[in-house]
Scaffold this motif. Structure first.
Motif, PDB file in Angstrom:
ATOM      1  N   ARG A   1      27.169   4.135 -29.746  1.00 28.07           N
ATOM      2  CA  ARG A   1      27.483   5.124 -30.603  1.00 28.07           C
ATOM      3  C   ARG A   1      28.764   4.827 -31.391  1.00 28.07           C
ATOM      4  NH1 ARG A   1      31.182   8.242 -32.230  1.00 28.07           N
ATOM      5  NH2 ARG A   1      32.410   7.855 -30.486  1.00 28.07           N
ATOM      6  N   LYS A   2      29.652   4.024 -30.809  1.00 33.22           N
ATOM      7  CA  LYS A   2      30.994   3.646 -31.391  1.00 33.22           C
ATOM      8  C   LYS A   2      30.732   2.248 -31.951  1.00 33.22           C
ATOM      9  CE  LYS A   2      35.871   3.553 -31.011  1.00 33.22           C
ATOM     10  NZ  LYS A   2      36.926   4.119 -30.421  1.00 33.22           N
TER      11      LYS A   2
ATOM     12  N   GLU B   1      29.104   3.263 -35.304  1.00 29.00           N
ATOM     13  CA  GLU B   1      29.870   3.981 -36.148  1.00 29.00           C
ATOM     14  C   GLU B   1      30.965   3.043 -36.600  1.00 29.00           C
ATOM     15  OE1 GLU B   1      34.186   6.267 -35.378  1.00 29.00           O
ATOM     16  OE2 GLU B   1      32.374   7.444 -34.683  1.00 29.00           O
TER      17      GLU B   1
ATOM     18  N   GLU C   1      37.019   8.988 -39.902  1.00 25.57           N
ATOM     19  CA  GLU C   1      36.615   8.411 -38.650  1.00 25.57           C
ATOM     20  C   GLU C   1      36.960   9.480 -37.499  1.00 25.57           C
ATOM     21  OE1 GLU C   1      38.950   5.147 -38.228  1.00 25.57           O
ATOM     22  OE2 GLU C   1      37.522   3.546 -39.372  1.00 25.57           O
TER      23      GLU C   1
ATOM     24  N   ASN D   1      36.964  12.696 -37.602  1.00 23.47           N
ATOM     25  CA  ASN D   1      36.251  13.916 -37.864  1.00 23.47           C
ATOM     26  C   ASN D   1      34.520  13.528 -37.999  1.00 23.47           C
ATOM     27  OD1 ASN D   1      38.121  16.403 -37.943  1.00 23.47           O
ATOM     28  ND2 ASN D   1      39.128  14.801 -38.804  1.00 23.47           N
ATOM     29  N   GLU D   2      34.106  12.337 -37.419  1.00 24.76           N
ATOM     30  CA  GLU D   2      32.800  11.762 -37.508  1.00 24.76           C
ATOM     31  C   GLU D   2      32.155  11.790 -38.949  1.00 24.76           C
ATOM     32  OE1 GLU D   2      30.487  14.092 -34.385  1.00 24.76           O
ATOM     33  OE2 GLU D   2      32.305  13.407 -32.689  1.00 24.76           O
ATOM     34  N   TRP D   3      33.021  11.557 -39.839  1.00 25.94           N
ATOM     35  CA  TRP D   3      32.614  11.550 -41.168  1.00 25.94           C
ATOM     36  C   TRP D   3      32.060  12.844 -41.800  1.00 25.94           C
ATOM     37  CZ3 TRP D   3      34.085   7.136 -43.858  1.00 25.94           C
ATOM     38  CH2 TRP D   3      34.648   6.200 -42.946  1.00 25.94           C
TER      39      TRP D   3
END
Length: 191
Positions: free
Chosen positions: A138-139, A142, A175, A177-179
């Motif tokens: 996931r990271k 991202e 970043e 706030n998960e975009w």
């Protein structure tokens, strides 16, 4: 004997349209100072990413390996998330004069597909890779979307900047706030 003719020949073989997913070009007129590019492979967290590589070709090339580091930030056990330094044997003690700049770039592309977390450059990333592969994937995805594919999130960044926030702060808030634009703006406003 100068390595320049060999470097020029290799640059022709790894030009932008060679179809391999990697290429290198000189920065200005100095063929010992190159920029490489690696496309992230399908079915990896790096898919869709374009990763820029700094390549310094020593005067003793090909008897010494080129010095390479990632300019594009990347989340990978064998690449420093801070400096872009690379842990890859062919760029160190396993280099051979039979190898080329293109084969080194292809090896980096392969490294993105097959990490070696037991021989890491970045211990924090390696630990995540080993202990929580889902979170690692996931990271890594991202970071690919953020740093190696700026078009994916550039619209969000631009809209937050247009609200009067500095670009670096906008990127950091997005970043964290998960975009999510609304959450990022609220965080920047201290809400």
């Amino acid at each position: 004997m100068s390595s320049d003719p060999r470097i020029r020949k290799e640059l022709k073989e790894c030009g932008p349209d060679n179809g391999s997913g990697v290429f290198a070009v000189p920065v200005g007129d100095d063929i010992h100072d190159l920029r490489g590019e690696i496309l992230g492979s399908e079915d990896t967290p790096f898919q869709g990413g374009i990763f820029n590589i700094e390549i310094k070709v020593p005067v003793q090339y090909p008897f010494e390996p080129p010095k390479m580091r990632f300019i594009t930030k990347i989340w990978h056990p064998n690449i420093s998330s801070q400096t872009g330094a690379i842990c890859l044997d062919i760029l160190k003690d396993q280099w051979s004069p039979a190898l080329t700049i293109k084969t080194a770039l292809l090896s980096l592309q392969a490294l993105l597909c097959a990490a070696e977390p037991t021989d890491p450059q970045d211990a924090v990333v390696a630990e995540m890779y080993i202990k929580n592969r889902v979170e690692y994937d996931r990271k890594a995805k991202e970071w690919t979307d953020t740093y190696a594919n700026p078009s994916v999130n550039s619209g969000k960044i631009q809209r937050v900047v247009e609200m009067g926030f500095e670009k670096e702060k906008a990127v950091k808030a997005l970043e964290e706030n998960e975009w999510d634009e609304e959450k990022a703006v609220n965080a920047l406003l201290g809400m």
